[in-house]
Design a protein around this motif. Structure first.
Motif, PDB file in Angstrom:
ATOM      1  N   VAL A   5     -37.313  -1.549  37.353  1.00  0.00           N
ATOM      2  CA  VAL A   5     -37.275  -2.963  37.687  1.00  0.00           C
ATOM      3  C   VAL A   5     -38.455  -3.665  37.021  1.00  0.00           C
ATOM      4  CG1 VAL A   5     -37.322  -4.674  39.521  1.00  0.00           C
ATOM      5  CG2 VAL A   5     -36.129  -2.500  39.875  1.00  0.00           C
ATOM      6  N   GLU A   6     -38.128  -4.630  36.174  1.00  0.00           N
ATOM      7  CA  GLU A   6     -39.149  -5.358  35.428  1.00  0.00           C
ATOM      8  C   GLU A   6     -39.511  -6.664  36.123  1.00  0.00           C
ATOM      9  OE1 GLU A   6     -37.086  -4.360  31.145  1.00  0.00           O
ATOM     10  OE2 GLU A   6     -38.712  -5.832  31.222  1.00  0.00           O
ATOM     11  N   SER A   7     -40.741  -7.113  35.866  1.00  0.00           N
ATOM     12  CA  SER A   7     -41.185  -8.411  36.347  1.00  0.00           C
ATOM     13  C   SER A   7     -42.308  -8.910  35.455  1.00  0.00           C
ATOM     14  CB  SER A   7     -41.659  -8.333  37.799  1.00  0.00           C
ATOM     15  OG  SER A   7     -42.748  -7.443  37.919  1.00  0.00           O
ATOM     16  N   GLY A   8     -42.589 -10.214  35.542  1.00  0.00           N
ATOM     17  CA  GLY A   8     -43.757 -10.760  34.867  1.00  0.00           C
ATOM     18  C   GLY A   8     -43.495 -11.642  33.676  1.00  0.00           C
ATOM     19  N   GLY A   9     -42.250 -11.777  33.260  1.00  0.00           N
ATOM     20  CA  GLY A   9     -41.972 -12.638  32.117  1.00  0.00           C
ATOM     21  C   GLY A   9     -42.100 -14.111  32.483  1.00  0.00           C
ATOM     22  N   GLY A  10     -41.940 -14.973  31.477  1.00  0.00           N
ATOM     23  CA  GLY A  10     -42.008 -16.403  31.733  1.00  0.00           C
ATOM     24  C   GLY A  10     -42.349 -17.186  30.496  1.00  0.00           C
ATOM     25  N   LEU A  11     -42.707 -18.442  30.710  1.00  0.00           N
ATOM     26  CA  LEU A  11     -43.081 -19.359  29.633  1.00  0.00           C
ATOM     27  C   LEU A  11     -44.597 -19.463  29.585  1.00  0.00           C
ATOM     28  CD1 LEU A  11     -42.402 -21.583  27.528  1.00  0.00           C
ATOM     29  CD2 LEU A  11     -42.303 -23.194  29.461  1.00  0.00           C
ATOM     30  N   VAL A  12     -45.157 -19.328  28.390  1.00  0.00           N
ATOM     31  CA  VAL A  12     -46.599 -19.412  28.211  1.00  0.00           C
ATOM     32  C   VAL A  12     -46.890 -20.146  26.915  1.00  0.00           C
ATOM     33  CG1 VAL A  12     -46.721 -17.163  27.068  1.00  0.00           C
ATOM     34  CG2 VAL A  12     -48.736 -18.061  28.247  1.00  0.00           C
ATOM     35  N   GLN A  13     -48.013 -20.839  26.879  1.00  0.00           N
ATOM     36  CA  GLN A  13     -48.401 -21.540  25.662  1.00  0.00           C
ATOM     37  C   GLN A  13     -48.999 -20.574  24.651  1.00  0.00           C
ATOM     38  OE1 GLN A  13     -51.074 -24.715  26.777  1.00  0.00           O
ATOM     39  NE2 GLN A  13     -49.378 -26.072  27.346  1.00  0.00           N
ATOM     40  N   PRO A  14     -48.939 -20.907  23.377  1.00  0.00           N
ATOM     41  CA  PRO A  14     -49.588 -20.059  22.362  1.00  0.00           C
ATOM     42  C   PRO A  14     -51.058 -19.834  22.701  1.00  0.00           C
ATOM     43  CG  PRO A  14     -48.188 -21.678  21.305  1.00  0.00           C
ATOM     44  CD  PRO A  14     -48.209 -22.034  22.764  1.00  0.00           C
ATOM     45  N   GLY A  15     -51.484 -18.579  22.534  1.00  0.00           N
ATOM     46  CA  GLY A  15     -52.843 -18.200  22.885  1.00  0.00           C
ATOM     47  C   GLY A  15     -52.993 -17.717  24.315  1.00  0.00           C
ATOM     48  N   GLY A  16     -51.952 -17.876  25.100  1.00  0.00           N
ATOM     49  CA  GLY A  16     -52.005 -17.464  26.504  1.00  0.00           C
ATOM     50  C   GLY A  16     -51.743 -15.986  26.698  1.00  0.00           C
ATOM     51  N   SER A  17     -51.693 -15.591  27.968  1.00  0.00           N
ATOM     52  CA  SER A  17     -51.521 -14.183  28.327  1.00  0.00           C
ATOM     53  C   SER A  17     -50.438 -14.027  29.388  1.00  0.00           C
ATOM     54  CB  SER A  17     -52.828 -13.612  28.884  1.00  0.00           C
ATOM     55  OG  SER A  17     -53.861 -13.646  27.924  1.00  0.00           O
ATOM     56  N   TRP A  36     -42.378   0.008  25.685  1.00  0.00           N
ATOM     57  CA  TRP A  36     -41.889  -1.359  25.747  1.00  0.00           C
ATOM     58  C   TRP A  36     -41.246  -1.709  24.414  1.00  0.00           C
ATOM     59  CZ3 TRP A  36     -41.837  -4.301  30.099  1.00  0.00           C
ATOM     60  CH2 TRP A  36     -42.652  -3.895  31.164  1.00  0.00           C
ATOM     61  N   TYR A  37     -40.127  -2.394  24.498  1.00  0.00           N
ATOM     62  CA  TYR A  37     -39.400  -2.853  23.326  1.00  0.00           C
ATOM     63  C   TYR A  37     -39.081  -4.331  23.525  1.00  0.00           C
ATOM     64  CZ  TYR A  37     -38.731   2.103  22.333  1.00  0.00           C
ATOM     65  OH  TYR A  37     -38.938   3.435  22.059  1.00  0.00           O
ATOM     66  N   ARG A  38     -38.728  -4.996  22.431  1.00  0.00           N
ATOM     67  CA  ARG A  38     -38.351  -6.398  22.545  1.00  0.00           C
ATOM     68  C   ARG A  38     -37.226  -6.716  21.577  1.00  0.00           C
ATOM     69  NH1 ARG A  38     -43.840  -9.285  20.104  1.00  0.00           N
ATOM     70  NH2 ARG A  38     -43.515  -8.705  17.904  1.00  0.00           N
ATOM     71  N   GLN A  39     -36.478  -7.759  21.930  1.00  0.00           N
ATOM     72  CA  GLN A  39     -35.387  -8.205  21.073  1.00  0.00           C
ATOM     73  C   GLN A  39     -35.374  -9.722  21.049  1.00  0.00           C
ATOM     74  OE1 GLN A  39     -31.512  -6.623  22.056  1.00  0.00           O
ATOM     75  NE2 GLN A  39     -30.755  -7.022  19.990  1.00  0.00           N
ATOM     76  N   ALA A  40     -35.601 -10.262  19.863  1.00  0.00           N
ATOM     77  CA  ALA A  40     -35.564 -11.703  19.660  1.00  0.00           C
ATOM     78  C   ALA A  40     -34.149 -12.112  19.267  1.00  0.00           C
ATOM     79  CB  ALA A  40     -36.557 -12.102  18.576  1.00  0.00           C
ATOM     80  N   VAL A  92     -36.751 -11.075  24.539  1.00  0.00           N
ATOM     81  CA  VAL A  92     -36.513 -10.354  25.796  1.00  0.00           C
ATOM     82  C   VAL A  92     -37.213  -9.007  25.672  1.00  0.00           C
ATOM     83  CG1 VAL A  92     -34.813  -9.347  27.341  1.00  0.00           C
ATOM     84  CG2 VAL A  92     -34.312 -11.510  26.169  1.00  0.00           C
ATOM     85  N   TYR A  93     -38.048  -8.705  26.654  1.00  0.00           N
ATOM     86  CA  TYR A  93     -38.812  -7.466  26.643  1.00  0.00           C
ATOM     87  C   TYR A  93     -38.169  -6.452  27.595  1.00  0.00           C
ATOM     88  CZ  TYR A  93     -42.500  -9.530  23.859  1.00  0.00           C
ATOM     89  OH  TYR A  93     -43.211 -10.099  22.822  1.00  0.00           O
ATOM     90  N   TYR A  94     -38.023  -5.238  27.096  1.00  0.00           N
ATOM     91  CA  TYR A  94     -37.395  -4.165  27.864  1.00  0.00           C
ATOM     92  C   TYR A  94     -38.379  -3.007  28.037  1.00  0.00           C
ATOM     93  CZ  TYR A  94     -32.993  -6.472  26.591  1.00  0.00           C
ATOM     94  OH  TYR A  94     -31.974  -7.366  26.423  1.00  0.00           O
ATOM     95  N   TYR A 110     -34.325   5.987  30.882  1.00  0.00           N
ATOM     96  CA  TYR A 110     -33.792   4.772  31.489  1.00  0.00           C
ATOM     97  C   TYR A 110     -34.374   3.537  30.807  1.00  0.00           C
ATOM     98  CZ  TYR A 110     -32.230   7.644  35.426  1.00  0.00           C
ATOM     99  OH  TYR A 110     -31.609   8.579  36.214  1.00  0.00           O
ATOM    100  N   TRP A 111     -33.600   2.449  30.888  1.00  0.00           N
ATOM    101  CA  TRP A 111     -34.038   1.137  30.415  1.00  0.00           C
ATOM    102  C   TRP A 111     -34.152   0.175  31.596  1.00  0.00           C
ATOM    103  CZ3 TRP A 111     -35.442  -0.123  25.493  1.00  0.00           C
ATOM    104  CH2 TRP A 111     -35.086   0.771  24.476  1.00  0.00           C
ATOM    105  N   GLY A 112     -35.131  -0.734  31.507  1.00  0.00           N
ATOM    106  CA  GLY A 112     -35.189  -1.829  32.442  1.00  0.00           C
ATOM    107  C   GLY A 112     -34.162  -2.889  32.095  1.00  0.00           C
ATOM    108  N   GLN A 113     -34.050  -3.887  32.967  1.00  0.00           N
ATOM    109  CA  GLN A 113     -33.016  -4.906  32.798  1.00  0.00           C
ATOM    110  C   GLN A 113     -33.400  -5.979  31.795  1.00  0.00           C
ATOM    111  OE1 GLN A 113     -35.246  -4.931  35.191  1.00  0.00           O
ATOM    112  NE2 GLN A 113     -35.626  -7.017  35.973  1.00  0.00           N
ATOM    113  N   GLY A 114     -34.659  -6.002  31.391  1.00  0.00           N
ATOM    114  CA  GLY A 114     -35.126  -7.005  30.435  1.00  0.00           C
ATOM    115  C   GLY A 114     -35.714  -8.220  31.138  1.00  0.00           C
ATOM    116  N   THR A 115     -36.772  -8.773  30.541  1.00  0.00           N
ATOM    117  CA  THR A 115     -37.389  -9.986  31.065  1.00  0.00           C
ATOM    118  C   THR A 115     -37.728 -10.902  29.888  1.00  0.00           C
ATOM    119  OG1 THR A 115     -39.121 -10.854  32.523  1.00  0.00           O
ATOM    120  CG2 THR A 115     -39.742  -9.038  31.083  1.00  0.00           C
ATOM    121  N   GLN A 116     -37.443 -12.181  30.039  1.00  0.00           N
ATOM    122  CA  GLN A 116     -37.641 -13.138  28.954  1.00  0.00           C
ATOM    123  C   GLN A 116     -39.103 -13.558  28.878  1.00  0.00           C
ATOM    124  OE1 GLN A 116     -35.304 -14.536  26.659  1.00  0.00           O
ATOM    125  NE2 GLN A 116     -37.176 -15.336  25.701  1.00  0.00           N
TER     126      GLN A 116
END
Length: 121
Positions: A5-17, A36-40, A92-94, A110-116
């Protein structure tokens, strides 16, 4: 059946964390190798960071020095700390993990569900 179960994604400004978390049911599983993997949009899924069971790490060149993979074995949880985020990090980060079932010792991937994660001003 979701095991990560993934958590923690969201919208952030450039330079943020941001910090992503990925948890397995700790009463059932322990963590072996994690990653961790990602898919744009319009792109293939790519490796971001991996950590072996004994803690050795490997990062994509594009995130070296900015992202850090870590784990808490007692919580069966893995993390991805992302600093100095750029618009190109938007994806999306998996999470991915080899989970060892405590009762039997059986290991399965196993893979997580992905978080944007969106990096934008």
């Amino acid at each position: 059946q979701v095991q990560l179960v993934e958590s923690g994604g969201g919208l952030v400004q450039p330079g943020g964390s941001l910090r992503l978390s990925c948890a397995a049911p700790r009463s059932i599983f322990s963590l072996n190798a994690v990653g961790w993997y990602r898919q744009a949009p319009g792109k293939e899924r790519e490796l971001v960071a991996v950590m072996s069971r004994d803690g050795n790490t490997n990062y994509a060149d594009s995130v070296k020095g900015r992202f850090t993979i870590s784990r808490d074995n007692a919580k069966s949880t893995m993390y991805l700390q992302m600093n100095s985020l750029k618009p190109d990090d938007t994806a999306v980060y998996y999470c991915n993990a080899d989970l060892r079932r405590l009762a039997s010792g059986y290991v399965k991937n196993y893979w997580g569900q992905g978080t944007q994660v969106t990096v934008s001003s």
